[in-house]
Write an enzyme that holds these catalytic residues in place. Structure first.
Site, PDB file in Angstrom:
ATOM      1  CG  HIS A  15      39.843  47.133  35.479  1.00 35.36           C
ATOM      2  ND1 HIS A  15      40.406  45.887  36.051  1.00 35.36           N
ATOM      3  CD2 HIS A  15      40.110  47.419  34.582  1.00 35.36           C
ATOM      4  CE1 HIS A  15      41.206  45.594  35.168  1.00 35.36           C
ATOM      5  NE2 HIS A  15      41.400  46.465  34.467  1.00 35.36           N
ATOM      6  CG  ASN A  32      43.716  46.349  32.027  1.00 34.15           C
ATOM      7  OD1 ASN A  32      42.642  45.565  31.852  1.00 34.15           O
ATOM      8  ND2 ASN A  32      44.132  46.410  30.473  1.00 34.15           N
ATOM      9  CB  CYS A  68      42.672  45.348  38.264  1.00 34.50           C
ATOM     10  SG  CYS A  68      41.300  45.636  39.472  1.00 34.50           S
TER      11      CYS A  68
END
Length: 484
Positions: free
Chosen positions: A446, A458, A396
Site C-alpha cells: 500500500h 490515499n 492505491c
C-alpha cells in the site's frame, strides 16, 4: 365435497400469494476478469453493489480475477434500509456525486434510511427526521435491518408534516443537534472548497479548529502555518490569531538567490585583476627592458587597487580567502598574471553557480510538492477499485501514479515498484508530497501521499480520503517514507 373445496381454496391462495409476492431475482454466476469492478458488474447485470456484496458475503469492494460471484439479474422489490455512518464525518450532497454541492455533514454513528441506490454507488438517504440528500454508499455500514417501502400516501403525509411543523418543534430540533453538528460542516466543506477564504491573511481560531483543517481550508501546508506563526507544536487555542497568507511562503527563496549568487559574480573579477596588476607594477622596476614594455598598462590599472579592501569586505567569506591566497602566490613567485586570474575566476564562479543552483532546486521542489498536494485533493471522495487508474476510480498505486503524472513526474505502476524507485527518508525528514509505504506481511502492498502532520491522502477500500498514518489499522503496517 368438502375436501375438493379445501383443495381449490388452497390452490387459489397459493396463486394469489405468488402474484402478490415481490419479484424474485434470478441468480447467475459471473467470473471476475481483470479490470472488473463491483460497480461495473452491477450496472451490466441491472443490480446494485450492495446486492452483490450481500449475495456473496463480501465486506469490501475488493474482487480478484477468477473469483466467482452470484449476481441477481433483477433487483428485488424496492425497500428502505437503515444504515449507520462509518466515517468520522460524512458529507451530504444535493445530488449523487462529488460534483454536487454539500448540504451538510452528519457525524459518524448516525443512523440514516437509504431510500434509493444510484448506479454509481451513491445513496439517497433520509436523516434527521425527514431531511433528504445523497451520500457515498462506501461510508455506510449494513448493520441495520431492512424495512419495506412505506406507501406513497404516508410519505406525502410525512413531507407535509415537516413543512407545516410548528416553530416550537423546529427550535427543539435545533437545540438538540447544534452541539453535535456545528463543527461538522466547517471541516467537511473546507476540505473540498479551500478557495472560499483564499484572500484572507489571518484566522481567529474557533472551537473545533485544527492546524491541519486550516491548512486544507486556506490551501497552504501545515508547515507553512507553523512557520509563519512561530509554532513549535500543532497545539492552538480558541481566540488565537494565526497568519494564513499563502504568498508569504515565496518571499524567502527569492531573497536568498539574489543576495548570494550575483554578489560573488560581480566582485570576483575586479579583485583578482587589481591585486595581480599591483604586483606586476612592483616588480617591473627589477626586470629587464623587455619586461618593461608591458608596463604602460600598469599605471592606468594600478590606480584602482585603493578601494579594494572595502570591496573585499562586502564579499562573502569564500571570496576573501581566495584573494588572500592569490596575493601570497604573486609575492613569493613570479607566476604569470594569466594563470592567477584563471584560477581565481574558476573558484569564484564555482561557488556562485552552486549557490544559485541550490536556490533554484529548492524552489522547484516546493513547487512540485504544492502541485502534487493540490492534485491529490481534487480526487477526495472518489471510489476505490482494484486496478483503477483514474480519473473516476483508483487503487492505491494507480492513484499516486496518476497524481504525480499530473505534476509532471513519472512513477511505476505498483506500490512495490514505487517503493524501489524512491530515496528512503526518515519520518522527521518527510515533507508534503513524499510517498509513505505500508506492508501487510507479504511485501510493500500500500502507498499514500504524505501531506504532513502525520496525515496522508490515499486510495483505500473506502475511497480516496485522508488517514492518520499512525492511526488504528495503519500504524502497525507502516514501513517508511520515500522521496521521488
Amino acid at each position: 365435497m368438502n375436501m375438493k373445496k379445501a383443495t381449490i381454496a388452497a390452490t387459489a391462495g397459493i396463486a394469489v400469494t405468488a402474484f402478490a409476492a415481490p419479484t424474485i431475482a434470478s441468480a447467475s454466476t459471473v467470473v471476475v476478469e481483470a479490470g472488473d469492478t463491483l460497480w461495473g458488474i452491477a450496472q451490466s447485470k441491472g443490480t446494485t453493489v450492495d446486492a452483490i456484496k450481500k449475495a456473496n458475503n463480501l465486506t469490501t469492494d475488493k474482487i480478484v480475477p477468477g473469483q466467482k460471484l452470484q449476481v441477481n439479474n433483477e433487483v428485488a422489490a424496492a425497500e428502505k434500509t437503515e444504515k449507520s455512518v462509518s466515517a468520522t464525518w460524512l458529507n451530504v450532497r444535493s445530488g449523487a456525486g462529488v460534483d454536487n454541492s454539500i448540504i451538510t455533514s452528519i457525524k459518524g454513528g448516525t443512523k440514516v434510511t437509504v431510500e434509493t441506490t444510484e448506479s454509481n454507488g451513491w445513496h439517497k438517504i433520509t436523516y434527521n427526521d425527514g431531511k433528504t440528500g445523497f451520500v457515498n454508499g462506501k461510508y455506510l455500514t449494513d448493520k441495520a435491518v431492512s424495512t419495506p417501502v412505506a406507501p406513497t400516501q404516508e410519505v406525502k403525509k410525512e413531507t407535509t408534516t415537516q413543512q407545516a411543523a410548528p416553530a416550537a418543534e423546529t427550535k427543539t430540533e435545533v437545540k438538540q443537534t447544534t452541539q453535535a453538528t456545528t463543527p461538522a460542516p466547517k471541516v467537511a466543506e473546507t476540505k473540498e472548497t479551500p478557495v472560499v477564504d483564499q484572500n484572507a491573511t489571518t484566522h481567529a481560531v474557533k472551537s473545533g479548529d485544527t492546524i491541519w483543517a486550516l491548512s486544507v481550508k486556506y490551501g497552504v501546508s501545515v508547515q507553512d502555518i507553523m512557520s509563519w506563526n512561530n509554532l513549535s507544536s500543532s497545539s492552538i487555542y480558541v481566540g488565537q490569531k494565526l497568519a494564513i497568507k499563502q504568498t508569504a511562503n515565496t518571499a524567502t527563496p527569492k531573497a536568498e538567490v539574489k543576495t548570494e549568487a550575483p554578489a560573488a559574480e560581480k566582485q570576483a573579477a575586479p579583485v583578482v585583476k587589481e591585486n595581480t596588476n599591483t604586483n606586476t607594477a612592483t616588480t617591473e622596476k627589477k626586470e629587464t627592458a623587455t619586461q618593461q614594455q608591458t608596463a604602460p598598462k600598469a599605471p592606468t590599472e594600478a590606480a584602482k587597487p585603493a578601494p579594494a579592501p572595502s570591496t573585499n569586505t562586502n564579499a562573502n567569506k569564500t571570496n576573501t580567502n581566495t584573494n588572500t591566497n592569490t596575493n601570497t602566490n604573486n609575492t613569493n613567485t613570479n607566476t604569470p598574471s594569466k594563470n592567477t586570474n584563471t584560477n581565481s575566476n574558476t573558484n569564484t564562479n564555482t561557488n556562485s553557480n552552486t549557490n544559485a543552483n541550490q536556490g533554484s532546486s529548492n524552489n522547484n521542489s516546493n513547487s512540485s510538492a504544492s502541485a502534487i498536494i493540490a492534485e491529490a485533493q481534487k480526487h477526495l471522495g472518489k471510489a476505490y477499485s482494484w486496478g483503477g487508474n483514474g480519473p473516476t476510480t483508483f487503487d492505491c498505486s494507480g492513484y499516486t501514479k496518476y497524481v504525480f503524472a499530473k505534476a509532471g513526474i513519472s512513477l511505476p505502476r505498483t506500490s512495490g515498484a514505487q517503493y524501489a524507485s524512491t530515496t528512503r527518508i526518515s519520518e522527521s525528514q518527510a515533507k508534503p508530497g513524499d510517498l509513505v509505504f505500508f506492508d501487510y506481511g507479504s511485501g510493500i502492498s500500500h502507498v499514500g501521499i504524505y501531506v504532513g502532520n502525520g496525515q496522508m491522502i490515499n486510495a483505500q477500500d473506502n475511497g480516496v480520503k485522508y488517514d492518520n498514518i499512525h492511526g488504528s489499522g495503519w500504524g502497525k503496517y507502516l514501513v517508511g517514507f520515500g522521496r521521488v
